[in-house]
Scaffold this active site. Sequence first.
Site, PDB file in Angstrom:
ATOM      1  N   ASP A 129       1.011  -1.356   0.168  1.00 59.23           N
ATOM      2  CA  ASP A 129       0.435   0.090  -0.177  1.00 59.23           C
ATOM      3  C   ASP A 129       0.662   1.462  -0.040  1.00 59.23           C
ATOM      4  O   ASP A 129       1.672   1.451   0.435  1.00 59.23           O
ATOM      5  CB  ASP A 129      -1.197   0.032   1.771  1.00 59.23           C
ATOM      6  CG  ASP A 129      -1.892  -1.067   1.135  1.00 59.23           C
ATOM      7  OD1 ASP A 129      -2.003  -1.768  -0.125  1.00 59.23           O
ATOM      8  OD2 ASP A 129      -2.795  -1.148   2.231  1.00 59.23           O
ATOM      9  N   MET A 130       0.648   2.488  -0.797  1.00 64.76           N
ATOM     10  CA  MET A 130       1.368   2.903  -0.647  1.00 64.76           C
ATOM     11  C   MET A 130       0.736   4.164   0.562  1.00 64.76           C
ATOM     12  O   MET A 130      -0.705   4.197   0.306  1.00 64.76           O
ATOM     13  CB  MET A 130       1.306   4.120  -2.170  1.00 64.76           C
ATOM     14  CG  MET A 130       1.894   3.297  -3.200  1.00 64.76           C
ATOM     15  SD  MET A 130       3.684   3.769  -3.053  1.00 64.76           S
ATOM     16  CE  MET A 130       4.637   2.350  -4.210  1.00 64.76           C
ATOM     17  N   ARG A 177      -3.073  -1.670  -7.929  1.00 65.49           N
ATOM     18  CA  ARG A 177      -4.821  -1.015  -7.672  1.00 65.49           C
ATOM     19  C   ARG A 177      -4.396  -0.069  -7.332  1.00 65.49           C
ATOM     20  O   ARG A 177      -4.058   0.596  -7.514  1.00 65.49           O
ATOM     21  CB  ARG A 177      -4.770  -0.875  -5.548  1.00 65.49           C
ATOM     22  CG  ARG A 177      -5.923  -0.462  -5.108  1.00 65.49           C
ATOM     23  CD  ARG A 177      -6.242  -1.313  -3.209  1.00 65.49           C
ATOM     24  NE  ARG A 177      -5.505  -2.053  -3.305  1.00 65.49           N
ATOM     25  CZ  ARG A 177      -5.515  -2.244  -2.328  1.00 65.49           C
ATOM     26  NH1 ARG A 177      -4.688  -1.395  -0.908  1.00 65.49           N
ATOM     27  NH2 ARG A 177      -4.893  -3.751  -1.826  1.00 65.49           N
ATOM     28  N   LYS A 180      -8.161   6.512  -5.843  1.00 63.74           N
ATOM     29  CA  LYS A 180      -8.015   8.564  -5.604  1.00 63.74           C
ATOM     30  C   LYS A 180      -6.779   9.198  -5.047  1.00 63.74           C
ATOM     31  O   LYS A 180      -6.135   9.765  -4.810  1.00 63.74           O
ATOM     32  CB  LYS A 180      -9.338   8.725  -5.218  1.00 63.74           C
ATOM     33  CG  LYS A 180     -10.226   8.707  -6.152  1.00 63.74           C
ATOM     34  CD  LYS A 180     -11.581   9.732  -6.337  1.00 63.74           C
ATOM     35  CE  LYS A 180     -12.875   9.053  -7.382  1.00 63.74           C
ATOM     36  NZ  LYS A 180     -13.783   9.924  -6.854  1.00 63.74           N
ATOM     37  N   THR A 219     -12.753   1.862  -5.340  1.00 69.08           N
ATOM     38  CA  THR A 219     -13.673   2.720  -5.457  1.00 69.08           C
ATOM     39  C   THR A 219     -14.682   2.617  -5.115  1.00 69.08           C
ATOM     40  O   THR A 219     -15.233   1.374  -4.913  1.00 69.08           O
ATOM     41  CB  THR A 219     -14.393   3.927  -6.765  1.00 69.08           C
ATOM     42  OG1 THR A 219     -14.212   4.812  -6.904  1.00 69.08           O
ATOM     43  CG2 THR A 219     -14.318   2.859  -7.677  1.00 69.08           C
ATOM     44  N   ARG A 281      -9.014   7.577   7.298  1.00 70.97           N
ATOM     45  CA  ARG A 281      -8.407   9.018   6.301  1.00 70.97           C
ATOM     46  C   ARG A 281      -9.073   8.580   5.264  1.00 70.97           C
ATOM     47  O   ARG A 281      -8.930   9.101   3.936  1.00 70.97           O
ATOM     48  CB  ARG A 281      -7.103   8.001   6.244  1.00 70.97           C
ATOM     49  CG  ARG A 281      -6.138   8.904   6.693  1.00 70.97           C
ATOM     50  CD  ARG A 281      -4.446   8.454   6.310  1.00 70.97           C
ATOM     51  NE  ARG A 281      -4.331   7.575   6.379  1.00 70.97           N
ATOM     52  CZ  ARG A 281      -4.271   6.161   7.557  1.00 70.97           C
ATOM     53  NH1 ARG A 281      -3.751   7.011   8.170  1.00 70.97           N
ATOM     54  NH2 ARG A 281      -4.029   5.013   7.388  1.00 70.97           N
TER      55      ARG A 281
END
Length: 322
Positions: A129-130, A177, A180, A219, A281
């Site tokens: 995950d970024m 993945r 946004k 999304t 978040r």
Amino acid sequence: MLKEFFIGLSQNQFLNAAAQKYGLQLGAQSVVAGTDIHEAIETIKELNKSGISATVDNLGEFVHDREEATAAKNQILGVVEAIHEAGVDAHISLKASQLGLDIDYHFALSNLREIVGAAAKYDMFVNIDMEDYGRLQPSFDILDELSKDYGNVGTVIQAYFHRAEDDIRDYKDYRLRIVKGAYKEPANVAYTEKEEIDRNFIKLIEYHLLHGKFTSVATHDHHIIGHVKKFAEENNIPRDKFEFQMLYGFRRDMQHELASEGYNFTTYVPFGKDWYGYFMRRLAERPQNLNLVAKQVFTPKTNGVIALAAGAFLLGRMSKRR
């Protein structure tokens, strides 16, 4: 302002401490699949019955202690084993900061290598995950290093970053993945207007559907989901080349509807005690998410904790201005 508000809440120490203390009493069960892996596995089994896969996140990030990072690594290794032993349809999502990125790059790389290697034995995918911009390039560097030895690793492209279009071209041969973006970033590195982010989000999705290895469209926006379904059909993109992803506890009816229509679907399943920063978040990413879980999550006790944290947040802003 609303996004900044939720980001502020996610970083509020009082709120995080209260969430860990009261846990499920605050309604966390609506957005987090339990506090331990055994509860998460039971959730995944129920999802699998409906044809839904899972990506599992042992919650935690921004670790600054080696012992804590090592403990997180061992917990995630336990998750890998639990998924394998239970025979459920699931894979791993993790954050480099949870595994020591803020302590030492090579220490974090070693921890991730051990996890990816363990998962590879079971042909299990691991998604990195970024996070925020400061951790973006080091996370890509870790991906590059791991990819030299393993083929079961991929990552996330965040559409609000200006560099995202270059990144998705550079990593088109990876399972990605596309999201946004959920952190507060300055305008010199990220788009800040919703219209710009949505436009880039769709552009990135379309590019990877046409040129990429496998696309996870993450999304809750039914307009974008409808656009992707139409685009895939018009361009003869087979359904085994992409999936939709949503967060556990959000738009459950739509999750089951998409799975029943024959689309690959994966639910992002977080578990653990460190859940509140994650949840805030999600609200910062898209405040409309608040409407999706409000009745399930916001009890009188929850509202009291949030009100106190909101007061602390606003007082903090007033102090900075003075």
